[in-house]
Design a protein around this motif. Structure first.
Motif, PDB file in Angstrom:
ATOM      1  N   LYS A 239       0.826  -1.206   0.000  1.00  0.00           N
ATOM      2  CA  LYS A 239       0.000   0.000   0.000  1.00  0.00           C
ATOM      3  C   LYS A 239       0.865   1.263   0.000  1.00  0.00           C
ATOM      4  O   LYS A 239       0.484   2.284  -0.571  1.00  0.00           O
ATOM      5  N   LEU A 240       2.038   1.192   0.614  1.00  0.00           N
ATOM      6  CA  LEU A 240       2.969   2.322   0.609  1.00  0.00           C
ATOM      7  C   LEU A 240       3.321   2.730  -0.816  1.00  0.00           C
ATOM      8  O   LEU A 240       3.378   3.923  -1.130  1.00  0.00           O
ATOM      9  N   ILE A 241       3.544   1.748  -1.659  1.00  0.00           N
ATOM     10  CA  ILE A 241       3.939   2.022  -3.035  1.00  0.00           C
ATOM     11  C   ILE A 241       2.807   2.730  -3.770  1.00  0.00           C
ATOM     12  O   ILE A 241       3.042   3.678  -4.520  1.00  0.00           O
ATOM     13  N   GLU A 242       1.569   2.298  -3.539  1.00  0.00           N
ATOM     14  CA  GLU A 242       0.421   2.959  -4.169  1.00  0.00           C
ATOM     15  C   GLU A 242       0.349   4.423  -3.745  1.00  0.00           C
ATOM     16  O   GLU A 242       0.120   5.315  -4.561  1.00  0.00           O
ATOM     17  N   THR A 243       0.546   4.672  -2.459  1.00  0.00           N
ATOM     18  CA  THR A 243       0.491   6.042  -1.939  1.00  0.00           C
ATOM     19  C   THR A 243       1.594   6.895  -2.540  1.00  0.00           C
ATOM     20  O   THR A 243       1.355   8.024  -2.979  1.00  0.00           O
ATOM     21  N   TRP A 244       2.809   6.368  -2.553  1.00  0.00           N
ATOM     22  CA  TRP A 244       3.931   7.108  -3.127  1.00  0.00           C
ATOM     23  C   TRP A 244       3.681   7.404  -4.609  1.00  0.00           C
ATOM     24  O   TRP A 244       3.943   8.507  -5.070  1.00  0.00           O
ATOM     25  N   ALA A 245       3.172   6.417  -5.348  1.00  0.00           N
ATOM     26  CA  ALA A 245       2.929   6.601  -6.785  1.00  0.00           C
ATOM     27  C   ALA A 245       1.827   7.647  -7.016  1.00  0.00           C
ATOM     28  O   ALA A 245       1.948   8.483  -7.913  1.00  0.00           O
ATOM     29  N   ARG A 246       0.769   7.615  -6.221  1.00  0.00           N
ATOM     30  CA  ARG A 246      -0.311   8.592  -6.356  1.00  0.00           C
ATOM     31  C   ARG A 246       0.215  10.009  -6.094  1.00  0.00           C
ATOM     32  O   ARG A 246      -0.067  10.938  -6.852  1.00  0.00           O
ATOM     33  N   ASN A 247       1.017  10.156  -5.046  1.00  0.00           N
ATOM     34  CA  ASN A 247       1.595  11.466  -4.742  1.00  0.00           C
ATOM     35  C   ASN A 247       2.567  11.912  -5.831  1.00  0.00           C
ATOM     36  O   ASN A 247       2.602  13.089  -6.198  1.00  0.00           O
ATOM     37  N   TYR A 248       3.336  10.974  -6.353  1.00  0.00           N
ATOM     38  CA  TYR A 248       4.305  11.286  -7.414  1.00  0.00           C
ATOM     39  C   TYR A 248       3.587  11.770  -8.673  1.00  0.00           C
ATOM     40  O   TYR A 248       4.007  12.726  -9.299  1.00  0.00           O
ATOM     41  N   ARG A 249       2.495  11.102  -9.017  1.00  0.00           N
ATOM     42  CA  ARG A 249       1.733  11.517 -10.202  1.00  0.00           C
ATOM     43  C   ARG A 249       1.123  12.903 -10.005  1.00  0.00           C
ATOM     44  O   ARG A 249       1.032  13.683 -10.938  1.00  0.00           O
ATOM     45  N   ALA A 250       0.700  13.198  -8.785  1.00  0.00           N
ATOM     46  CA  ALA A 250       0.023  14.471  -8.526  1.00  0.00           C
ATOM     47  C   ALA A 250       1.001  15.644  -8.424  1.00  0.00           C
ATOM     48  O   ALA A 250       0.740  16.720  -8.969  1.00  0.00           O
ATOM     49  N   ARG A 251       2.131  15.433  -7.732  1.00  0.00           N
ATOM     50  CA  ARG A 251       3.010  16.571  -7.429  1.00  0.00           C
ATOM     51  C   ARG A 251       4.456  16.386  -7.875  1.00  0.00           C
ATOM     52  O   ARG A 251       5.301  17.232  -7.570  1.00  0.00           O
ATOM     53  N   GLY A 252       4.762  15.289  -8.531  1.00  0.00           N
ATOM     54  CA  GLY A 252       6.124  15.084  -9.025  1.00  0.00           C
ATOM     55  C   GLY A 252       7.075  14.593  -7.947  1.00  0.00           C
ATOM     56  O   GLY A 252       6.649  14.108  -6.892  1.00  0.00           O
ATOM     57  N   GLU A 253       8.366  14.743  -8.215  1.00  0.00           N
ATOM     58  CA  GLU A 253       9.394  14.236  -7.307  1.00  0.00           C
ATOM     59  C   GLU A 253       9.354  14.899  -5.936  1.00  0.00           C
ATOM     60  O   GLU A 253       9.714  14.289  -4.937  1.00  0.00           O
ATOM     61  N   ASP A 254       8.920  16.151  -5.885  1.00  0.00           N
ATOM     62  CA  ASP A 254       8.878  16.867  -4.605  1.00  0.00           C
ATOM     63  C   ASP A 254       7.957  16.176  -3.596  1.00  0.00           C
ATOM     64  O   ASP A 254       8.142  16.317  -2.391  1.00  0.00           O
ATOM     65  N   ALA A 255       6.964  15.450  -4.085  1.00  0.00           N
ATOM     66  CA  ALA A 255       6.035  14.765  -3.189  1.00  0.00           C
ATOM     67  C   ALA A 255       6.725  13.648  -2.405  1.00  0.00           C
ATOM     68  O   ALA A 255       6.243  13.259  -1.338  1.00  0.00           O
ATOM     69  N   LEU A 256       7.831  13.138  -2.921  1.00  0.00           N
ATOM     70  CA  LEU A 256       8.533  12.039  -2.262  1.00  0.00           C
ATOM     71  C   LEU A 256       9.598  12.529  -1.284  1.00  0.00           C
ATOM     72  O   LEU A 256      10.107  11.748  -0.489  1.00  0.00           O
TER      73      LEU A 256
END
Length: 164
Positions: free
Chosen positions: A94-111
């Motif tokens: 589930k962590l990977i899904e969350t990271w991917a969703r944030n990455y798609r929304a806000r780019g690398e800065d989200a990580l």
């Protein structure tokens, strides 16, 4: 499993035993009469960690920006999240899904890690003193508002005189 888990320890043990027999999360959820989503989360953790899914992790793990970025890019290239979670020893896919969703929304800065706590105040306001420029700007803003108010009041009085 923390305090937030919807499953009791006995239900988790029973569910893992059912998973090891080859049963899926739907049938297990139906049998122990709990929400399917809670059993599904346990099932995904079990697929990554095996029986270790029953053990509570002592602290919340944090991951570096580089690891998050590597996992997300490989996930977006098509690698299964369960395999990635197992390889990087993540607690859940589930962590990977969350990271991917944030990455798609806000780019690398989200990580990247965000600063915690309340943001710091400016040095000039920490001392309780405003700079002269800030005081003058506030005063100008106040006088402009006062001038606009008086102008409208004058216009309303003039309009009332005309209508009489």
């Amino acid at each position: 499993m923390g305090k937030q888990s919807a499953l009791t320890q006995e239900q988790r043990i029973y569910a893992v035993a059912c998973f090891e027999e080859g049963r899926g999360e739907r049938s297990v959820a139906r049998e122990i009469c709990v929400s399917r989503s809670a059993v599904k989360r346990l099932y995904h953790r079990w697929r990554v960690r095996g029986r270790r899914a029953l053990v509570t992790k002592p602290t919340k793990q944090s991951y570096s920006f580089e690891i998050k970025l590597a996992v997300v890019t490989r996930f977006l290239c098509g690698e299964p999240k369960v395999d990635l979670a197992r390889e990087f020893d993540l607690s859940s896919p589930k962590l990977i899904e969350t990271w991917a969703r944030n990455y798609r929304a806000r780019g690398e800065d989200a990580l990247k890690p965000r600063p915690r706590g309340r943001p710091r105040r400016l040095a000039s306001t920490q001392d309780g003193e405003e700079s002269e420029l800030q005081q003058l700007r506030r005063e100008v803003e106040y006088l402009r508002a006062e001038n606009a108010y008086l102008g409208k009041l004058r216009a309303l009085r003039e309009q009332q005189r005309r209508t009489k």
